[in-house]
Every structure is written in C-alpha cells, then in structure tokens.
Design a protein around this motif. Sequence first.
Motif, PDB file in Angstrom:
ATOM      1  N   TYR A 151      -1.125  16.361   4.848  1.00 51.59           N
ATOM      2  CA  TYR A 151      -2.167  15.219   4.175  1.00 51.59           C
ATOM      3  C   TYR A 151      -1.699  13.936   4.093  1.00 51.59           C
ATOM      4  O   TYR A 151      -2.153  12.837   4.586  1.00 51.59           O
ATOM      5  CB  TYR A 151      -2.885  15.871   3.199  1.00 51.59           C
ATOM      6  N   GLU A 152      -0.428  13.840   3.329  1.00 52.26           N
ATOM      7  CA  GLU A 152      -0.007  12.540   3.035  1.00 52.26           C
ATOM      8  C   GLU A 152       0.588  11.637   4.334  1.00 52.26           C
ATOM      9  O   GLU A 152       0.525  10.683   4.296  1.00 52.26           O
ATOM     10  CB  GLU A 152       1.264  12.659   2.156  1.00 52.26           C
ATOM     11  N   ILE A 201       0.822  -1.095   0.138  1.00 52.78           N
ATOM     12  CA  ILE A 201      -0.045   0.116  -0.013  1.00 52.78           C
ATOM     13  C   ILE A 201       0.735   1.157  -0.064  1.00 52.78           C
ATOM     14  O   ILE A 201       0.511   2.398  -0.552  1.00 52.78           O
ATOM     15  CB  ILE A 201      -1.033   0.014   1.165  1.00 52.78           C
ATOM     16  N   ILE A 202       1.694   1.138   0.882  1.00 49.71           N
ATOM     17  CA  ILE A 202       2.769   2.313   0.922  1.00 49.71           C
ATOM     18  C   ILE A 202       3.692   2.675  -0.447  1.00 49.71           C
ATOM     19  O   ILE A 202       3.597   3.975  -0.797  1.00 49.71           O
ATOM     20  CB  ILE A 202       3.969   2.266   2.136  1.00 49.71           C
ATOM     21  N   TYR A 203       4.041   1.699  -1.012  1.00 51.08           N
ATOM     22  CA  TYR A 203       4.693   2.075  -2.309  1.00 51.08           C
ATOM     23  C   TYR A 203       3.697   2.408  -3.357  1.00 51.08           C
ATOM     24  O   TYR A 203       4.065   3.650  -4.345  1.00 51.08           O
ATOM     25  CB  TYR A 203       5.469   0.812  -2.615  1.00 51.08           C
ATOM     26  N   ARG A 204       2.705   1.954  -3.378  1.00 56.41           N
ATOM     27  CA  ARG A 204       1.481   2.496  -4.258  1.00 56.41           C
ATOM     28  C   ARG A 204       1.387   4.141  -3.857  1.00 56.41           C
ATOM     29  O   ARG A 204       1.177   4.974  -4.737  1.00 56.41           O
ATOM     30  CB  ARG A 204       0.180   1.708  -4.003  1.00 56.41           C
ATOM     31  N   GLN A 205       1.095   4.384  -2.773  1.00 51.39           N
ATOM     32  CA  GLN A 205       0.812   5.757  -2.122  1.00 51.39           C
ATOM     33  C   GLN A 205       1.923   6.459  -2.564  1.00 51.39           C
ATOM     34  O   GLN A 205       1.532   7.693  -2.885  1.00 51.39           O
ATOM     35  CB  GLN A 205       0.364   5.597  -0.626  1.00 51.39           C
ATOM     36  N   VAL A 206       3.145   6.240  -2.363  1.00 56.34           N
ATOM     37  CA  VAL A 206       4.158   7.080  -2.752  1.00 56.34           C
ATOM     38  C   VAL A 206       4.431   7.363  -4.094  1.00 56.34           C
ATOM     39  O   VAL A 206       4.703   8.504  -4.428  1.00 56.34           O
ATOM     40  CB  VAL A 206       5.662   6.099  -2.262  1.00 56.34           C
ATOM     41  N   SER A 207       4.042   6.420  -4.952  1.00 59.33           N
ATOM     42  CA  SER A 207       4.025   6.775  -6.378  1.00 59.33           C
ATOM     43  C   SER A 207       2.687   7.731  -6.542  1.00 59.33           C
ATOM     44  O   SER A 207       3.050   8.832  -7.357  1.00 59.33           O
ATOM     45  CB  SER A 207       3.513   5.559  -7.093  1.00 59.33           C
ATOM     46  N   LEU A 208       1.544   7.826  -6.059  1.00 60.93           N
ATOM     47  CA  LEU A 208       0.796   8.858  -6.061  1.00 60.93           C
ATOM     48  C   LEU A 208       1.112  10.192  -5.629  1.00 60.93           C
ATOM     49  O   LEU A 208       0.704  11.212  -5.978  1.00 60.93           O
ATOM     50  CB  LEU A 208      -0.568   8.322  -5.352  1.00 60.93           C
ATOM     51  N   SER A 209       1.735  10.025  -4.292  1.00 65.12           N
ATOM     52  CA  SER A 209       2.406  11.276  -3.655  1.00 65.12           C
ATOM     53  C   SER A 209       3.300  11.988  -4.611  1.00 65.12           C
ATOM     54  O   SER A 209       3.238  13.368  -4.523  1.00 65.12           O
ATOM     55  CB  SER A 209       2.986  10.770  -2.393  1.00 65.12           C
ATOM     56  N   LYS A 210       4.199  11.312  -5.200  1.00 69.43           N
ATOM     57  CA  LYS A 210       5.052  11.965  -6.025  1.00 69.43           C
ATOM     58  C   LYS A 210       4.396  12.508  -7.207  1.00 69.43           C
ATOM     59  O   LYS A 210       4.949  13.822  -7.286  1.00 69.43           O
ATOM     60  CB  LYS A 210       6.010  10.851  -7.023  1.00 69.43           C
ATOM     61  N   ASP A 211       3.296  12.093  -7.836  1.00 68.00           N
ATOM     62  CA  ASP A 211       2.666  13.073  -8.869  1.00 68.00           C
ATOM     63  C   ASP A 211       1.908  14.116  -8.311  1.00 68.00           C
ATOM     64  O   ASP A 211       1.758  15.311  -8.738  1.00 68.00           O
ATOM     65  CB  ASP A 211       1.351  11.909  -9.585  1.00 68.00           C
ATOM     66  N   LYS A 212       1.354  14.158  -7.001  1.00 67.06           N
ATOM     67  CA  LYS A 212       0.760  15.316  -6.259  1.00 67.06           C
ATOM     68  C   LYS A 212       1.717  16.361  -6.062  1.00 67.06           C
ATOM     69  O   LYS A 212       1.437  17.702  -6.293  1.00 67.06           O
ATOM     70  CB  LYS A 212      -0.163  14.917  -5.135  1.00 67.06           C
ATOM     71  N   LEU A 213       3.161  15.969  -5.468  1.00 65.82           N
ATOM     72  CA  LEU A 213       3.878  16.775  -5.110  1.00 65.82           C
ATOM     73  C   LEU A 213       4.667  17.675  -6.634  1.00 65.82           C
ATOM     74  O   LEU A 213       5.036  18.743  -6.361  1.00 65.82           O
ATOM     75  CB  LEU A 213       5.145  16.150  -4.297  1.00 65.82           C
TER      76      LEU A 213
END
Length: 279
Positions: free
Chosen positions: A153-154, A105-117
């Motif tokens: 938020y992240e 889950i964390i690696y998936r979220q990290v990928s999404l976080s990178k796009d947001k940042l």
Amino acid sequence: MNKNKKSWYYDDVIILALVFIVLMIVYAVGVSVFIAKADDKAIGAFEVVTGISGLVLSLGTVFYVIQAYKAQREQIRIQNIQIEFQQREIEQNNKDVQFNRSVDIIYRQVSLSKDKLKATKEDFIKYCSNIISVNRLFKSYDAILRFLVLLDYENEFYKKLLSNMLLEDNEKEYLFKIHTSNLSYEYKQIVNRTISIIRKYPNIYELYEEYLYKEYDQRLMQNTLVSDYHMEENDEKKKEIIIREYGDEMKSVLHNFKLLMEAAKNIDTTFHKFNVWIK
C-alpha cells in the motif's frame, strides 16, 4: 553574438532606406531642373542616363528588399531561440518545483509509514525472523501478510505520486529510495526471503493448500466429536470431511494467502521498476 547580428542587419537596412529615399528625392529634383533648362539633344542624352540610373535604382531596391527579408528572417530565428530557451527554463523550473515538492511529501509520508510499520513490528519480528523455508513461511504467513499488504500500500502511494511528476527516471528512483532506505534491516530481510521463496515455488498456492489439509487433519485427529473422520481411511473422503468442518475458515485463509502472494509480487515488481535491491 545574436545581438550583434540583429544590430548589424537593422542598422544596414535603416541606412539603405535613408540613402534610397535621399537619392530618389535628389533624382526627382534634378530631373525637374534639368528638363526645365535643357534643349532636346541634352534631354535625349539625359534619358539614356536616366534609364541606366533607373536600372541601378531598381537593383538597389531589390538589394534593399533582400536585406529586409534577411533581417526579418533573422529576427524570427532569434525569437524562436528565445522562446525555446524560455520554454526549457520554464520546464526546468517546473521540474525543480516538483522535485522539491516530492521530497517534502515523501519525507512526511515516510514519517507516517514508520508509525504504521511499528504497529506490526512486534509480531513480525517474533514470528518472521527465522523464515528460511517454505514451511516457515506457511506457519508465519499471517504476520507477514499484515506487513506485506501495508508495504505494498505504501509503495503504491509513492509510485502514484512519482508517476504524476515530470521528472527523469533517475530522479524518481532517488526519491523512491528515500522510502525504502527507511525500512529496518529486519523488514528488508523478510521481504527478500519471502519474495525468494515465492519465486522458488511457482506452485506455492497448491503447496499451502496441502499444508492446510495437514493442519486440519491434526485438529480433527484430536477432536473426538468428529467420529466419522477417525474411522475414515480414504484420503479424498477425509478432505471432504475437512471441508465440511472447516470449509469457510479454509476459504478465508487461502484468500489471505493469495493476498500475501499478490502483495509480494507487487512489491517485487515495484522494487525492480525503481531499481531497488533489498539486501
């Protein structure tokens, strides 16, 4: 080792039980035959022997009961050990499953976080790369606010995810650091500098309010339409005119600056909780 003990007790108890039953049968048959053939004198002697034999048999019965009790107690002890072991094994299996699930889950979220940042990076680097003083923070607060609120938020997502996991603290720290290790150097520097400045100035909100008054003062000095401001010499009266002209905007900006402070403090608290040191 436990298996051998269990076998020893059960084998002994079974043998004793069989011996006891055989002795009772032999004893009963022998008594019947003897009484049928013996005279009164022999019967009297036999009664004495019978009493002693009965005592021996009673002792044998007591010994058998004790052995049976010991065997039962040993069986219960072994069962409890097995149950405890199974429970520990189940808990460990659950931990392993949760740990692997959390990593995924964390690696998936990290990928999404990178796009947001990434969406904030251009403005962020442009306006925030030289934050080394409180005045620089004030000038660049808007870009910093967007980034810090997003990062906060992240962080909350990862914190809530890990708080529901049956993991050790060091495992939670490791998983959280997967997230922070993926922050770029520029982001880490800005977080570190912003938090350091807020720590250094406990009255930073009041300082920012004064900074805003100076900014609006410059605007009004350039605005010839607000004639009463140019003629006013009293500072308090000038502040009243600033509030009259820019009150709503000022409230909104101050509210956003509070959000920046809260986000920075939340990030600082979360990083300490998971033993993260931004360098």
